[in-house]
Write a protein that holds these residues in place. Sequence first.
Motif, PDB file in Angstrom:
ATOM      1  N   MET A  35      26.632  44.823  -2.217  1.00  0.00           N
ATOM      2  CA  MET A  35      27.967  44.404  -2.339  1.00  0.00           C
ATOM      3  C   MET A  35      29.147  45.621  -2.340  1.00  0.00           C
ATOM      4  O   MET A  35      30.207  45.702  -1.865  1.00  0.00           O
ATOM      5  CB  MET A  35      28.214  43.585  -3.515  1.00  0.00           C
ATOM      6  N   ASP A  36      28.630  46.881  -3.153  1.00  0.00           N
ATOM      7  CA  ASP A  36      29.183  47.905  -2.986  1.00  0.00           C
ATOM      8  C   ASP A  36      29.751  48.406  -1.529  1.00  0.00           C
ATOM      9  O   ASP A  36      30.742  48.831  -1.309  1.00  0.00           O
ATOM     10  CB  ASP A  36      28.578  49.046  -3.451  1.00  0.00           C
ATOM     11  N   PHE A  37      28.734  48.259  -0.540  1.00  0.00           N
ATOM     12  CA  PHE A  37      28.898  48.860   0.888  1.00  0.00           C
ATOM     13  C   PHE A  37      29.896  47.672   1.669  1.00  0.00           C
ATOM     14  O   PHE A  37      30.929  47.936   2.292  1.00  0.00           O
ATOM     15  CB  PHE A  37      27.495  48.801   1.563  1.00  0.00           C
ATOM     16  N   VAL A  38      29.845  46.575   1.108  1.00  0.00           N
ATOM     17  CA  VAL A  38      30.565  45.603   1.697  1.00  0.00           C
ATOM     18  C   VAL A  38      32.161  45.625   1.314  1.00  0.00           C
ATOM     19  O   VAL A  38      33.159  45.511   2.243  1.00  0.00           O
ATOM     20  CB  VAL A  38      30.214  44.043   1.406  1.00  0.00           C
ATOM     21  N   ILE A  39      32.032  45.961   0.076  1.00  0.00           N
ATOM     22  CA  ILE A  39      33.658  46.193  -0.553  1.00  0.00           C
ATOM     23  C   ILE A  39      34.060  47.188   0.135  1.00  0.00           C
ATOM     24  O   ILE A  39      35.466  47.108   0.585  1.00  0.00           O
ATOM     25  CB  ILE A  39      33.387  46.299  -1.861  1.00  0.00           C
ATOM     26  N   LEU A  43      39.209  45.779  -5.562  1.00  0.00           N
ATOM     27  CA  LEU A  43      37.684  44.659  -5.220  1.00  0.00           C
ATOM     28  C   LEU A  43      36.599  45.072  -6.299  1.00  0.00           C
ATOM     29  O   LEU A  43      35.892  44.181  -6.648  1.00  0.00           O
ATOM     30  CB  LEU A  43      37.441  44.801  -3.749  1.00  0.00           C
ATOM     31  N   ASN A  44      36.373  46.443  -6.372  1.00  0.00           N
ATOM     32  CA  ASN A  44      35.376  46.808  -7.426  1.00  0.00           C
ATOM     33  C   ASN A  44      35.683  46.224  -8.979  1.00  0.00           C
ATOM     34  O   ASN A  44      34.831  45.951  -9.585  1.00  0.00           O
ATOM     35  CB  ASN A  44      35.241  48.351  -7.396  1.00  0.00           C
ATOM     36  N   ASN A  45      36.986  46.396  -9.336  1.00  0.00           N
ATOM     37  CA  ASN A  45      37.260  45.806 -10.703  1.00  0.00           C
ATOM     38  C   ASN A  45      36.989  44.386 -10.575  1.00  0.00           C
ATOM     39  O   ASN A  45      36.571  43.857 -11.725  1.00  0.00           O
ATOM     40  CB  ASN A  45      38.656  46.234 -10.773  1.00  0.00           C
ATOM     41  N   LEU A  46      37.493  43.657  -9.443  1.00  0.00           N
ATOM     42  CA  LEU A  46      37.467  42.209  -9.356  1.00  0.00           C
ATOM     43  C   LEU A  46      35.818  41.779  -9.555  1.00  0.00           C
ATOM     44  O   LEU A  46      35.564  41.020 -10.392  1.00  0.00           O
ATOM     45  CB  LEU A  46      37.873  41.512  -8.204  1.00  0.00           C
ATOM     46  N   ALA A  64      38.549  48.521   6.728  1.00  0.00           N
ATOM     47  CA  ALA A  64      39.077  47.443   7.968  1.00  0.00           C
ATOM     48  C   ALA A  64      40.314  46.882   7.871  1.00  0.00           C
ATOM     49  O   ALA A  64      40.936  46.846   8.734  1.00  0.00           O
ATOM     50  CB  ALA A  64      37.857  46.347   8.101  1.00  0.00           C
ATOM     51  N   GLY A  65      40.483  46.497   6.481  1.00  0.00           N
ATOM     52  CA  GLY A  65      41.699  45.947   6.136  1.00  0.00           C
ATOM     53  C   GLY A  65      42.873  47.044   6.271  1.00  0.00           C
ATOM     54  O   GLY A  65      44.155  46.639   6.810  1.00  0.00           O
ATOM     55  N   SER A  85      32.085  51.335   4.470  1.00  0.00           N
ATOM     56  CA  SER A  85      31.062  51.035   3.987  1.00  0.00           C
ATOM     57  C   SER A  85      30.337  51.835   3.479  1.00  0.00           C
ATOM     58  O   SER A  85      29.620  51.764   2.129  1.00  0.00           O
ATOM     59  CB  SER A  85      30.297  49.725   4.826  1.00  0.00           C
ATOM     60  N   VAL A  86      29.718  52.770   4.086  1.00  0.00           N
ATOM     61  CA  VAL A  86      28.731  53.686   3.946  1.00  0.00           C
ATOM     62  C   VAL A  86      29.491  54.708   3.052  1.00  0.00           C
ATOM     63  O   VAL A  86      28.912  55.141   1.887  1.00  0.00           O
ATOM     64  CB  VAL A  86      28.532  54.500   5.123  1.00  0.00           C
ATOM     65  N   ARG A  87      30.576  55.248   3.039  1.00  0.00           N
ATOM     66  CA  ARG A  87      31.134  56.198   2.492  1.00  0.00           C
ATOM     67  C   ARG A  87      31.538  55.837   1.110  1.00  0.00           C
ATOM     68  O   ARG A  87      31.206  56.453   0.167  1.00  0.00           O
ATOM     69  CB  ARG A  87      32.555  56.887   3.209  1.00  0.00           C
ATOM     70  N   LEU A  88      32.361  54.749   1.135  1.00  0.00           N
ATOM     71  CA  LEU A  88      33.024  54.374  -0.265  1.00  0.00           C
ATOM     72  C   LEU A  88      31.824  53.592  -0.914  1.00  0.00           C
ATOM     73  O   LEU A  88      31.452  53.683  -2.287  1.00  0.00           O
ATOM     74  CB  LEU A  88      33.998  53.187   0.088  1.00  0.00           C
TER      75      LEU A  88
END
Length: 300
Positions: free
Chosen positions: A1-5, A290-293, A11-12, A78-81
């Motif tokens: 999920m960390d990578f998806v977020i 997104l991470n907080n959510l 992308a957004g 996704s990789v970096r963040l």
Amino acid sequence: MDFVIGGLAGAGATIFTNPMDVVKTRFQLQGELRARNEHTPRYRGIFHALYVIARNDGVLALQKGLAPAMLLGFTMNSVRLGMYHIAEVQGMTKSKNGDISINKTIFWSSMSGVLSGVAANPASVLKTRIQAAAHPSIAVGRQYRYNGMADGFITIYKNEGIRGFFAGVNATCARLAVGSAAQLTTFSTVKAKILELGFCESSPATLAFAASLVCGVLCVLVETPLDVVNTRLYNQGPASKGEVLYKGVFDCLRKIYITEGFHGLYKGLGPLYLRIAPHTTLSLVIWDMLNNLFDKNKKS
């Protein structure tokens, strides 16, 4: 999920910043290896470039390369963040007493930047070539014609092999190592400092926004020369398509400086800032929210 977020955040943000990326690419390719007095610029400023592109290629041309740009934004971020967030959560970016360690933060942000550069390089090559393609009256740099993202990937593979997807990868990794270190280290440090001063404690979105504004400026200043090199190496193509202008990162930097001067290394600074600053702000704010959510949902 960390990578998806992380991927969704990148992308957004790309949807809003892609027009400036198109303008930036054109600026960095015009007057290639020519002194300023030896050519007439096709694009004389940001607003002139937006107008000229829309007039000659249509308004939709301002979103050229959006599909590979979004793929790039998702893959890279996704990789970096994702990798950086895992390091943060695991406490790898902090000192023994729990404070943020600048050295550890720089290391993990640089490592995540390098790996994201390798993963996203194929999309970067295709995006740059599609964005450079223009009507002959305003064309700059070598021109490639692809019928969409899938055709572009197939054509590059047929003509250049796997190696074609990794043109300029050394410059990409160097740029992202430096840029990520500047961006994520500054973002984490400024956030911690703002909280230490007692501000934005109940407003994570405002906190992320304020911190991202600071790191956006730093990113542009350190990244621009390597971003110019990236664009040139992506767009020069294989030797079979014509003369190879640059043999590598340092050869490209040297030739640009000798023929175009210091100004050449900072071509596209304006549109690059207008792309990176909001992209940094949007992606980091989305990422943080997104991470907080996600963290709240895990706890509940």
